[in-house]
Design a protein around this motif. Sequence first.
Motif, PDB file in Angstrom:
ATOM      1  N   ALA A  40       0.855  -1.199   0.000  1.00  0.00           N
ATOM      2  CA  ALA A  40       0.000   0.000   0.000  1.00  0.00           C
ATOM      3  C   ALA A  40       0.884   1.240   0.000  1.00  0.00           C
ATOM      4  O   ALA A  40       1.912   1.279   0.690  1.00  0.00           O
ATOM      5  N   LEU A  41       0.464   2.210  -0.777  1.00  0.00           N
ATOM      6  CA  LEU A  41       1.176   3.486  -0.776  1.00  0.00           C
ATOM      7  C   LEU A  41       0.831   4.247   0.498  1.00  0.00           C
ATOM      8  O   LEU A  41      -0.289   4.145   1.009  1.00  0.00           O
ATOM      9  N   PRO A  42       1.761   5.049   1.016  1.00  0.00           N
ATOM     10  CA  PRO A  42       1.438   5.871   2.186  1.00  0.00           C
ATOM     11  C   PRO A  42       0.397   6.922   1.854  1.00  0.00           C
ATOM     12  O   PRO A  42       0.277   7.355   0.709  1.00  0.00           O
ATOM     13  N   SER A  43      -0.365   7.323   2.848  1.00  0.00           N
ATOM     14  CA  SER A  43      -1.405   8.323   2.650  1.00  0.00           C
ATOM     15  C   SER A  43      -0.793   9.631   2.140  1.00  0.00           C
ATOM     16  O   SER A  43       0.217  10.099   2.651  1.00  0.00           O
ATOM     17  N   GLY A  44      -1.412  10.200   1.120  1.00  0.00           N
ATOM     18  CA  GLY A  44      -0.916  11.439   0.534  1.00  0.00           C
ATOM     19  C   GLY A  44       0.025  11.235  -0.633  1.00  0.00           C
ATOM     20  O   GLY A  44       0.389  12.193  -1.321  1.00  0.00           O
ATOM     21  N   ALA A  45       0.426   9.988  -0.873  1.00  0.00           N
ATOM     22  CA  ALA A  45       1.355   9.710  -1.975  1.00  0.00           C
ATOM     23  C   ALA A  45       0.709   9.986  -3.330  1.00  0.00           C
ATOM     24  O   ALA A  45       1.396  10.287  -4.310  1.00  0.00           O
ATOM     25  N   GLN A  46      -0.632   9.869  -3.381  1.00  0.00           N
ATOM     26  CA  GLN A  46      -1.337  10.081  -4.648  1.00  0.00           C
ATOM     27  C   GLN A  46      -1.017  11.448  -5.238  1.00  0.00           C
ATOM     28  O   GLN A  46      -0.634  11.575  -6.411  1.00  0.00           O
ATOM     29  N   GLU A  47      -1.170  12.512  -4.431  1.00  0.00           N
ATOM     30  CA  GLU A  47      -0.941  13.865  -4.925  1.00  0.00           C
ATOM     31  C   GLU A  47       0.508  14.071  -5.344  1.00  0.00           C
ATOM     32  O   GLU A  47       0.792  14.720  -6.358  1.00  0.00           O
ATOM     33  N   ILE A  48       1.446  13.500  -4.560  1.00  0.00           N
ATOM     34  CA  ILE A  48       2.875  13.661  -4.877  1.00  0.00           C
ATOM     35  C   ILE A  48       3.203  12.980  -6.204  1.00  0.00           C
ATOM     36  O   ILE A  48       3.869  13.572  -7.071  1.00  0.00           O
ATOM     37  N   LEU A  49       2.724  11.753  -6.385  1.00  0.00           N
ATOM     38  CA  LEU A  49       3.036  11.007  -7.601  1.00  0.00           C
ATOM     39  C   LEU A  49       2.375  11.633  -8.827  1.00  0.00           C
ATOM     40  O   LEU A  49       2.975  11.665  -9.912  1.00  0.00           O
ATOM     41  N   ILE A  50       1.153  12.136  -8.676  1.00  0.00           N
ATOM     42  CA  ILE A  50       0.496  12.819  -9.793  1.00  0.00           C
ATOM     43  C   ILE A  50       1.303  14.052 -10.192  1.00  0.00           C
ATOM     44  O   ILE A  50       1.518  14.329 -11.384  1.00  0.00           O
ATOM     45  N   GLY A  51       1.783  14.797  -9.192  1.00  0.00           N
ATOM     46  CA  GLY A  51       2.603  15.969  -9.482  1.00  0.00           C
ATOM     47  C   GLY A  51       3.883  15.594 -10.213  1.00  0.00           C
ATOM     48  O   GLY A  51       4.285  16.270 -11.176  1.00  0.00           O
ATOM     49  N   ILE A  52       4.536  14.505  -9.794  1.00  0.00           N
ATOM     50  CA  ILE A  52       5.769  14.063 -10.451  1.00  0.00           C
ATOM     51  C   ILE A  52       5.500  13.654 -11.898  1.00  0.00           C
ATOM     52  O   ILE A  52       6.248  14.023 -12.819  1.00  0.00           O
ATOM     53  N   VAL A  53       4.419  12.900 -12.106  1.00  0.00           N
ATOM     54  CA  VAL A  53       4.073  12.471 -13.461  1.00  0.00           C
ATOM     55  C   VAL A  53       3.791  13.676 -14.353  1.00  0.00           C
ATOM     56  O   VAL A  53       4.236  13.734 -15.518  1.00  0.00           O
ATOM     57  N   MET A  54       3.062  14.662 -13.831  1.00  0.00           N
ATOM     58  CA  MET A  54       2.765  15.853 -14.612  1.00  0.00           C
ATOM     59  C   MET A  54       4.040  16.603 -14.988  1.00  0.00           C
ATOM     60  O   MET A  54       4.202  17.070 -16.125  1.00  0.00           O
ATOM     61  N   LEU A 113       7.051  15.348 -15.315  1.00  0.00           N
ATOM     62  CA  LEU A 113       7.771  14.575 -16.319  1.00  0.00           C
ATOM     63  C   LEU A 113       7.150  14.734 -17.709  1.00  0.00           C
ATOM     64  O   LEU A 113       7.863  14.895 -18.707  1.00  0.00           O
ATOM     65  N   ILE A 114       5.818  14.696 -17.761  1.00  0.00           N
ATOM     66  CA  ILE A 114       5.142  14.846 -19.051  1.00  0.00           C
ATOM     67  C   ILE A 114       5.439  16.213 -19.659  1.00  0.00           C
ATOM     68  O   ILE A 114       5.756  16.343 -20.851  1.00  0.00           O
ATOM     69  N   LEU A 115       5.376  17.258 -18.834  1.00  0.00           N
ATOM     70  CA  LEU A 115       5.570  18.608 -19.348  1.00  0.00           C
ATOM     71  C   LEU A 115       7.036  18.878 -19.695  1.00  0.00           C
ATOM     72  O   LEU A 115       7.320  19.704 -20.567  1.00  0.00           O
ATOM     73  N   VAL A 116       7.957  18.173 -19.024  1.00  0.00           N
ATOM     74  CA  VAL A 116       9.373  18.318 -19.392  1.00  0.00           C
ATOM     75  C   VAL A 116       9.658  17.602 -20.705  1.00  0.00           C
ATOM     76  O   VAL A 116      10.336  18.131 -21.600  1.00  0.00           O
ATOM     77  N   LEU A 117       9.120  16.382 -20.831  1.00  0.00           N
ATOM     78  CA  LEU A 117       9.378  15.586 -22.021  1.00  0.00           C
ATOM     79  C   LEU A 117       8.492  15.980 -23.196  1.00  0.00           C
ATOM     80  O   LEU A 117       8.903  15.864 -24.354  1.00  0.00           O
ATOM     81  N   ARG A 118       7.263  16.414 -22.898  1.00  0.00           N
ATOM     82  CA  ARG A 118       6.303  16.819 -23.947  1.00  0.00           C
ATOM     83  C   ARG A 118       5.682  18.148 -23.550  1.00  0.00           C
ATOM     84  O   ARG A 118       4.542  18.209 -23.066  1.00  0.00           O
ATOM     85  N   PRO A 119       6.407  19.259 -23.747  1.00  0.00           N
ATOM     86  CA  PRO A 119       5.895  20.568 -23.301  1.00  0.00           C
ATOM     87  C   PRO A 119       4.544  20.937 -23.898  1.00  0.00           C
ATOM     88  O   PRO A 119       3.782  21.690 -23.291  1.00  0.00           O
ATOM     89  N   SER A 120       4.244  20.405 -25.080  1.00  0.00           N
ATOM     90  CA  SER A 120       2.962  20.715 -25.729  1.00  0.00           C
ATOM     91  C   SER A 120       1.863  19.725 -25.370  1.00  0.00           C
ATOM     92  O   SER A 120       0.775  19.769 -25.950  1.00  0.00           O
ATOM     93  N   GLY A 121       2.135  18.831 -24.420  1.00  0.00           N
ATOM     94  CA  GLY A 121       1.149  17.842 -24.012  1.00  0.00           C
ATOM     95  C   GLY A 121       1.331  16.525 -24.745  1.00  0.00           C
ATOM     96  O   GLY A 121       2.143  16.405 -25.672  1.00  0.00           O
ATOM     97  N   LEU A 122       0.567  15.532 -24.351  1.00  0.00           N
ATOM     98  CA  LEU A 122       0.712  14.192 -24.918  1.00  0.00           C
ATOM     99  C   LEU A 122       0.477  14.165 -26.423  1.00  0.00           C
ATOM    100  O   LEU A 122       1.164  13.458 -27.156  1.00  0.00           O
ATOM    101  N   LEU A 123      -0.512  14.931 -26.901  1.00  0.00           N
ATOM    102  CA  LEU A 123      -0.817  14.928 -28.333  1.00  0.00           C
ATOM    103  C   LEU A 123      -0.169  16.084 -29.079  1.00  0.00           C
ATOM    104  O   LEU A 123      -0.241  16.139 -30.319  1.00  0.00           O
TER     105      LEU A 123
END
Length: 352
Positions: free
Chosen positions: A304-318, A320-330
């Motif tokens: 199980a992930l620790p409580s609050g990890a959801q927001e942190i991981l979503i922020g990290i994923v966002m 990474l996406i914006l660094v690798l794909r500044p214009s978004g996924l599409l």
Amino acid sequence: MMGKHAQNRLLAYSTPIVLIGLLVLMAGMVSLFGDKALARTMAETLVRVVLVVGLWIFVGNSGVVSFGHAGYMAIGAYCSAWLTLKPQMKSMFLPDLPQWLAQAEWPVLPAAIVSGLLAALVALISGAAILRLSGIAASIATFAFLAIVNTVYSNWEGVTGATSSVVGLARYVDQWVALAWAAAAIIAANLYANSASGLALRATREDDVAASACGIDMYRHRLIALVVSGFFTGVSGALLGHSIGVLNPDSFYLNITFISLAMLVVGGIASLSGAVIGVLSLSVLIEALVRLEQGVTVGATAFALPSGAQEILIGIVMILILVLRPSGLLAGKELRLPQRGVTLKSKNTQTN
């Protein structure tokens, strides 16, 4: 043989077919293989599609980032509650409603449409002032509008219940109802984007000075886009209320504002397909992280992930996406039917 311009327009109008087909496929798979919890998640995801597509109609075409659309969402949600709640419930939770509204008990579909129209009217009135500004000033003004709506709805106790939750809304919004509204929003967004107003508005987004020199009235087209956007945003508020059965002003404030903008940016703000794919991508990620926080058993091991990890991981994923794909996924591209199929269809039509 059909001209290139006509073929391009035909391809552009194929985007809703692809996007709606994708949503129908997902909803069908959930209906066949998912449980009730997954069906509820799918319904909430499709409501988010209505919200983010409504947001895209204005933001994607104008280039002005709006922080105020959750305000239109709140207006639509509470309007639907005023029209559909049973009079006995309204007398308990909303005692200061006008008599004609306190006794109203509308069917859910007309209530959703009227809720969207009320939000569109407020968008027209607020936009008449806000859209005289440009750039960051306009964005800050939209946030001020959101703060005003939240303050009013959080303190107007006899009409909105203030910070107390309004309960008792009919929970009629399942994945199929939400899918129908998502399809309507996608079709309307595509029609607007390819209309004369939508094309003119995107011209102002790319170069407002050149567009003004060509005689394009940027203020008028932005206002049109905001009104259309406000309608579907208001409907999404009504759908959300009737999905969970409870209303609270804080449900339509900062959290939903930032998650909807995040979905739009992650998918790609420059295309309708990006808006839809952004919703689906982040919704799948959020659902996976929620289930991981609740705990997953792999063999004899519980994880199980620790409580609050959801927001942190979503922020990290966002990030990474914006660094690798500044214009978004599409990156501003639209999902369309294969061009060969459209060309062959055009030739056959002309031959016949």
